[in-house]
Design a protein around this motif. Structure first.
Motif, PDB file in Angstrom:
ATOM      1  N   VAL A 286       0.861  -1.192   0.000  1.00 17.41           N
ATOM      2  CA  VAL A 286       0.000   0.000   0.000  1.00 17.41           C
ATOM      3  C   VAL A 286       0.892   1.234   0.000  1.00 17.41           C
ATOM      4  CG1 VAL A 286      -1.676   1.340   1.301  1.00 17.41           C
ATOM      5  CG2 VAL A 286      -1.915  -1.154   1.163  1.00 17.41           C
ATOM      6  N   LYS A 287       0.714   2.078  -1.005  1.00 19.98           N
ATOM      7  CA  LYS A 287       1.482   3.319  -1.114  1.00 19.98           C
ATOM      8  C   LYS A 287       0.505   4.486  -1.082  1.00 19.98           C
ATOM      9  CE  LYS A 287       4.935   3.544  -3.994  1.00 19.98           C
ATOM     10  NZ  LYS A 287       5.719   3.659  -5.265  1.00 19.98           N
ATOM     11  N   LEU A 288       0.713   5.375  -0.148  1.00 19.45           N
ATOM     12  CA  LEU A 288      -0.164   6.522   0.025  1.00 19.45           C
ATOM     13  C   LEU A 288       0.644   7.803  -0.146  1.00 19.45           C
ATOM     14  CD1 LEU A 288      -2.105   5.292   3.190  1.00 19.45           C
ATOM     15  CD2 LEU A 288      -2.965   5.336   0.840  1.00 19.45           C
ATOM     16  N   PHE A 289       0.219   8.641  -1.108  1.00 25.59           N
ATOM     17  CA  PHE A 289       0.884   9.926  -1.343  1.00 25.59           C
ATOM     18  C   PHE A 289       2.400   9.741  -1.540  1.00 25.59           C
ATOM     19  CE2 PHE A 289      -2.732  10.598   1.577  1.00 25.59           C
ATOM     20  CZ  PHE A 289      -3.576  11.294   0.709  1.00 25.59           C
ATOM     21  N   GLY A 290       2.738   8.665  -2.261  1.00 27.69           N
ATOM     22  CA  GLY A 290       4.135   8.400  -2.553  1.00 27.69           C
ATOM     23  C   GLY A 290       4.904   7.757  -1.422  1.00 27.69           C
ATOM     24  N   LYS A 291       4.254   7.463  -0.302  1.00 30.22           N
ATOM     25  CA  LYS A 291       4.910   6.879   0.862  1.00 30.22           C
ATOM     26  C   LYS A 291       4.427   5.449   1.075  1.00 30.22           C
ATOM     27  CE  LYS A 291       6.890  10.825   1.980  1.00 30.22           C
ATOM     28  NZ  LYS A 291       8.357  11.037   1.887  1.00 30.22           N
ATOM     29  N   THR A 292       5.331   4.602   1.602  1.00 30.81           N
ATOM     30  CA  THR A 292       4.966   3.231   1.954  1.00 30.81           C
ATOM     31  C   THR A 292       5.030   3.107   3.474  1.00 30.81           C
ATOM     32  OG1 THR A 292       7.279   2.682   1.462  1.00 30.81           O
ATOM     33  CG2 THR A 292       5.643   2.135  -0.207  1.00 30.81           C
ATOM     34  N   PRO A 293       3.885   3.246   4.145  1.00 33.78           N
ATOM     35  CA  PRO A 293       3.889   3.319   5.610  1.00 33.78           C
ATOM     36  C   PRO A 293       4.274   2.023   6.311  1.00 33.78           C
ATOM     37  CG  PRO A 293       1.642   3.349   4.763  1.00 33.78           C
ATOM     38  CD  PRO A 293       2.539   3.474   3.578  1.00 33.78           C
ATOM     39  N   VAL A 294       4.055   0.864   5.672  1.00 36.88           N
ATOM     40  CA  VAL A 294       4.361  -0.415   6.318  1.00 36.88           C
ATOM     41  C   VAL A 294       5.272  -1.221   5.397  1.00 36.88           C
ATOM     42  CG1 VAL A 294       3.447  -2.548   7.277  1.00 36.88           C
ATOM     43  CG2 VAL A 294       2.151  -0.418   7.532  1.00 36.88           C
ATOM     44  N   VAL A 295       6.521  -1.386   5.812  1.00 38.58           N
ATOM     45  CA  VAL A 295       7.479  -2.175   5.047  1.00 38.58           C
ATOM     46  C   VAL A 295       8.168  -3.128   6.019  1.00 38.58           C
ATOM     47  CG1 VAL A 295       9.502  -2.143   3.545  1.00 38.58           C
ATOM     48  CG2 VAL A 295       7.868  -0.246   3.465  1.00 38.58           C
ATOM     49  N   PRO A 296       8.133  -4.450   5.762  1.00 36.36           N
ATOM     50  CA  PRO A 296       8.726  -5.415   6.692  1.00 36.36           C
ATOM     51  C   PRO A 296      10.241  -5.490   6.560  1.00 36.36           C
ATOM     52  CG  PRO A 296       7.806  -6.568   4.825  1.00 36.36           C
ATOM     53  CD  PRO A 296       7.467  -5.110   4.629  1.00 36.36           C
ATOM     54  N   SER A 297      10.907  -4.420   6.937  1.00 36.21           N
ATOM     55  CA  SER A 297      12.359  -4.331   6.796  1.00 36.21           C
ATOM     56  C   SER A 297      12.916  -3.450   7.894  1.00 36.21           C
ATOM     57  CB  SER A 297      12.720  -3.745   5.427  1.00 36.21           C
ATOM     58  OG  SER A 297      14.084  -3.365   5.374  1.00 36.21           O
ATOM     59  N   ARG A 298      14.090  -3.802   8.373  1.00 33.31           N
ATOM     60  CA  ARG A 298      14.735  -2.956   9.388  1.00 33.31           C
ATOM     61  C   ARG A 298      15.181  -1.626   8.792  1.00 33.31           C
ATOM     62  NH1 ARG A 298      18.983  -6.834   8.741  1.00 33.31           N
ATOM     63  NH2 ARG A 298      18.397  -7.932  10.628  1.00 33.31           N
ATOM     64  N   TYR A 299      15.170  -1.530   7.469  1.00 30.72           N
ATOM     65  CA  TYR A 299      15.579  -0.301   6.796  1.00 30.72           C
ATOM     66  C   TYR A 299      14.396   0.525   6.305  1.00 30.72           C
ATOM     67  CZ  TYR A 299      20.182  -2.423   6.898  1.00 30.72           C
ATOM     68  OH  TYR A 299      21.363  -2.991   7.319  1.00 30.72           O
ATOM     69  N   GLY A 300      13.189   0.189   6.746  1.00 31.88           N
ATOM     70  CA  GLY A 300      12.033   0.946   6.296  1.00 31.88           C
ATOM     71  C   GLY A 300      11.876   0.870   4.790  1.00 31.88           C
ATOM     72  N   SER A 301      11.743   2.019   4.144  1.00 33.88           N
ATOM     73  CA  SER A 301      11.493   2.065   2.703  1.00 33.88           C
ATOM     74  C   SER A 301      12.769   2.142   1.860  1.00 33.88           C
ATOM     75  CB  SER A 301      10.599   3.264   2.371  1.00 33.88           C
ATOM     76  OG  SER A 301       9.325   3.106   2.973  1.00 33.88           O
ATOM     77  N   ARG A 302      13.922   2.023   2.487  1.00 33.62           N
ATOM     78  CA  ARG A 302      15.185   2.160   1.748  1.00 33.62           C
ATOM     79  C   ARG A 302      15.291   1.153   0.602  1.00 33.62           C
ATOM     80  NH1 ARG A 302      21.048   1.780   4.853  1.00 33.62           N
ATOM     81  NH2 ARG A 302      22.397   1.474   3.034  1.00 33.62           N
ATOM     82  N   TYR A 303      14.812  -0.074   0.837  1.00 33.21           N
ATOM     83  CA  TYR A 303      14.888  -1.120  -0.187  1.00 33.21           C
ATOM     84  C   TYR A 303      13.500  -1.642  -0.535  1.00 33.21           C
ATOM     85  CZ  TYR A 303      19.726  -1.147   1.468  1.00 33.21           C
ATOM     86  OH  TYR A 303      20.992  -0.785   1.849  1.00 33.21           O
ATOM     87  N   VAL A 304      12.525  -0.765  -0.566  1.00 29.60           N
ATOM     88  CA  VAL A 304      11.148  -1.226  -0.701  1.00 29.60           C
ATOM     89  C   VAL A 304      10.833  -1.741  -2.101  1.00 29.60           C
ATOM     90  CG1 VAL A 304      10.181   1.064  -1.259  1.00 29.60           C
ATOM     91  CG2 VAL A 304       8.746  -0.679  -0.171  1.00 29.60           C
ATOM     92  N   TYR A 305      11.488  -1.179  -3.141  1.00 32.31           N
ATOM     93  CA  TYR A 305      11.081  -1.577  -4.492  1.00 32.31           C
ATOM     94  C   TYR A 305      12.062  -1.061  -5.531  1.00 32.31           C
ATOM     95  CZ  TYR A 305       8.419  -2.035  -8.801  1.00 32.31           C
ATOM     96  OH  TYR A 305       8.029  -2.375 -10.070  1.00 32.31           O
ATOM     97  N   GLY A 306      12.225  -1.840  -6.598  1.00 31.46           N
ATOM     98  CA  GLY A 306      12.887  -1.365  -7.795  1.00 31.46           C
ATOM     99  C   GLY A 306      14.377  -1.628  -7.840  1.00 31.46           C
TER     100      GLY A 306
END
Length: 272
Positions: free
Chosen positions: A211-231
């Motif tokens: 789920v991406k809201l306003f360009g942000k990914t509020p829930v990412v199962p990673s100790r690095y948050g959104s740093r490695y979320v996609y791409g």
């Protein structure tokens, strides 16, 4: 479910131009009814087989669907994956959800169900293992990391390194030539520790945030948050590609993210 094919042609310092390779990546299928059941698996496999890949990589989380779902028999989903075909074969690793319901002590009794099902379908499973493959008159190494968070407590977002079965050093120690290396790692969290010797790391797990809201990914199962979320992520000349996967985790919804098959073209001049 709308299925997309996302294509990459990264320029990798450690991959020779005269070694063309097309990789198809499927990850986070989360087999279940009704969301990713037999009809969806058939469509995934049929579409993947039509992509002209030299090799197909499966990056884990074959089981544990979202809320309001029913599990799919392991032999059933694995049989569908067994229809995948590529000249250099189909190769798999496991994900954290494949260990759901298991304790570390259970590993002493042999492979877990997801691993057994994949092997029975003719698909080798890599747990801290590397193999050399011959292709186009050259060779490269395919390494598969054990899952990093296999036994992480549920709802615990700290993801301690001791929660898994990953052994990066032991895996890479099996590589005995200077030829390029592809690393399969279900979670991208290992990436800061991956040496420049590895041409490309391939991961899933994050669902692109799902789920991406306003360009942000509020829930990412990673100790690095959104740093490695996609791409496609590049750090210090090291390359990582993270797929958003095919299935769902938690809730059966995607917002601002896509279910996808990933195709990666390395080397050569083959049109995408």
């Amino acid at each position: 479910m709308t299925l997309h094919v996302t294509r990459y042609r990264p320029e990798l310092p450690q991959w020779p131009h005269d070694l063309p390779l097309r990789i198809a990546v499927l990850t986070d299928l989360h087999a279940c009814l009704p969301w990713t059941g037999p009809a969806q698996f058939s469509a995934f496999c049929r579409q993947t087989n039509g992509l002209g890949a030299d090799i197909i990589l499966l990056l884990g989380d074959y089981v544990t669907g979202p809320r309001f779902s029913r599990p799919m028999d392991a032999a059933h989903w694995a049989a569908h994956l067994g229809t995948l075909s590529a000249p250099l074969g189909v190769h798999a690793i496991l994900g954290n959800h494949d260990y759901d319901g298991y304790r570390r002590a259970d590993l002493a009794h042999g492979p877990i169900e997801a691993e057994r099902a994949l092997i029975a379908a003719g698909i080798p499973v890599y747990i801290n293992r590397a193999v050399r493959l011959d292709h186009a008159g050259r060779g490269f190494w395919l390494a598969g990391l054990g899952d990093q968070f296999a036994f992480a407590p549920k709802r615990d977002r700290r993801f301690a390194r001791t929660d898994g079965v990953a052994d990066l050093d032991g895996t890479l120690a099996q590589i005995s030539t200077a030829e390029p290396v592809l690393l399969m790692a279900h979670e991208p969290d290992i990436f800061p520790d991956v040496p420049g010797r590895v041409a490309l790391t391939l991961s899933g797990h994050t669902h692109g945030g799902q789920v991406k809201l306003f360009g942000k990914t509020p829930v990412v199962p990673s100790r690095y948050g959104s740093r490695y979320v996609y791409g496609h992520i590049v750090e210090e000349d090291r390359h990582l590609i993270v797929s958003s996967g095919l299935g769902y985790s938690g809730w059966p919804i995607r917002l601002g993210t896509k279910s996808e098959i990933v195709v990666i073209d390395l080397g050569g001049d083959r049109p995408i």
